[in-house]
Design a protein around this motif. Structure first.
Motif, PDB file in Angstrom:
ATOM      1  N   ASN A  31      34.108  16.894  87.475  1.00 46.95           N
ATOM      2  CA  ASN A  31      33.491  15.589  87.739  1.00 46.95           C
ATOM      3  C   ASN A  31      34.272  14.486  87.046  1.00 46.95           C
ATOM      4  N   ARG A  36      29.300  12.538  97.503  1.00 48.20           N
ATOM      5  CA  ARG A  36      29.641  13.012  96.151  1.00 48.20           C
ATOM      6  C   ARG A  36      29.650  11.893  95.107  1.00 48.20           C
ATOM      7  N   THR A  73      31.498  13.715  91.880  1.00 49.42           N
ATOM      8  CA  THR A  73      31.295  15.130  91.594  1.00 49.42           C
ATOM      9  C   THR A  73      32.263  15.985  92.404  1.00 49.42           C
TER      10      THR A  73
END
Lengths: 112, 111
Positions: free
Chosen positions: B18, B60, B77
């Motif tokens: 991440n 994401r 992410t």
């Protein structure tokens, strides 16, 4: 929906020469912006138009830079005379009021 | 200066990890936006969060906004090599619809 169109994409000029950049915003977008982005930095607002009126030009070097927005649609940004420190990407963007701002691909200027 | 700050200035991570980028600004705002810029390209809009929102998701991406601290964060992410780019936060000032940019974070995702 077509995006923001800019031309030319690339321009190399000698110092003290002049240059002009053209921008066609997304259809229906009343607000048009010109930003200057120097390599490695975030974009800096040069001028903002609402229709064909200027909303903000506080960071436009008015001794050498000028911009106009004809009939509230297309816009032209001119630099005359150019200095070495004007080497940058000139980004045009447009939006409806208070909404997402969409950018063109930019016009890359090198002053030698 | 009207520009705020972004940190880190540069971030290098492995694919799958991440990435978190932070942005601080100085004025009252209408909204805050995040943009991505690939090398040699224009700015691509990622997500917009309004001043009365605290968190927003898009695929994401997760953005948070804390107006009391005048700060925002962008979380990507499960990063991919294609996420390699510069990321800029930009805020619309409360009056005048002026969009001001931060200095950006350079993200490199290694495969």
């Amino acid at each position: 929906e077509a995006g923001v169109a800019q031309s030319p994409r690339y321009k190399i000029i000698e110092k003290r020469q002049s240059v002009a950049f053209w921008c066609n915003p997304i259809s229906g977008h009343a607000t048009l912006y010109w930003y200057q982005q120097i390599l490695g930095q975030g974009p800096k607002l040069l001028i903002q138009f609402q229709n064909n009126g200027v909303v903000d030009d506080s960071q436009l070097p008015k001794d050498r830079f000028s911009a106009e927005r004809l009939k509230g649609v297309d816009s032209t940004l001119k630099i005359q005379p150019a200095k070495l420190e004007d080497s940058a990407v000139y980004l045009c963007a447009s939006s409806r009021w208070s909404n997402t701002i969409y950018f063109g691909e930019g016009s890359w200027l090198t002053v030698v | 200066s009207q520009q705020g700050e972004e940190d880190p200035q540069a971030l290098s991570i492995q694919e799958g990890e991440n990435a978190t980028m932070n942005c601080s600004y100085k004025t009252s705002i209408n909204n805050l936006q995040w943009y991505r810029q690939n090398s040699g390209r224009g700015l691509v809009h990622l997500i917009l969060i309004r001043s009365n929102e605290r968190e927003k998701h898009s695929g994401r991406l997760r953005v948070t906004l804390d107006t009391s601290k005048k700060s925002s964060s962008l979380l990507i992410t499960a990063s991919r090599a294609a996420d390699t780019a510069s990321y800029f936060c930009a805020w619309t000032m409360e009056y005048g619809n002026k969009l001001v940019f931060g200095a950006g974070t350079i993200l490199r995702v290694k495969s």
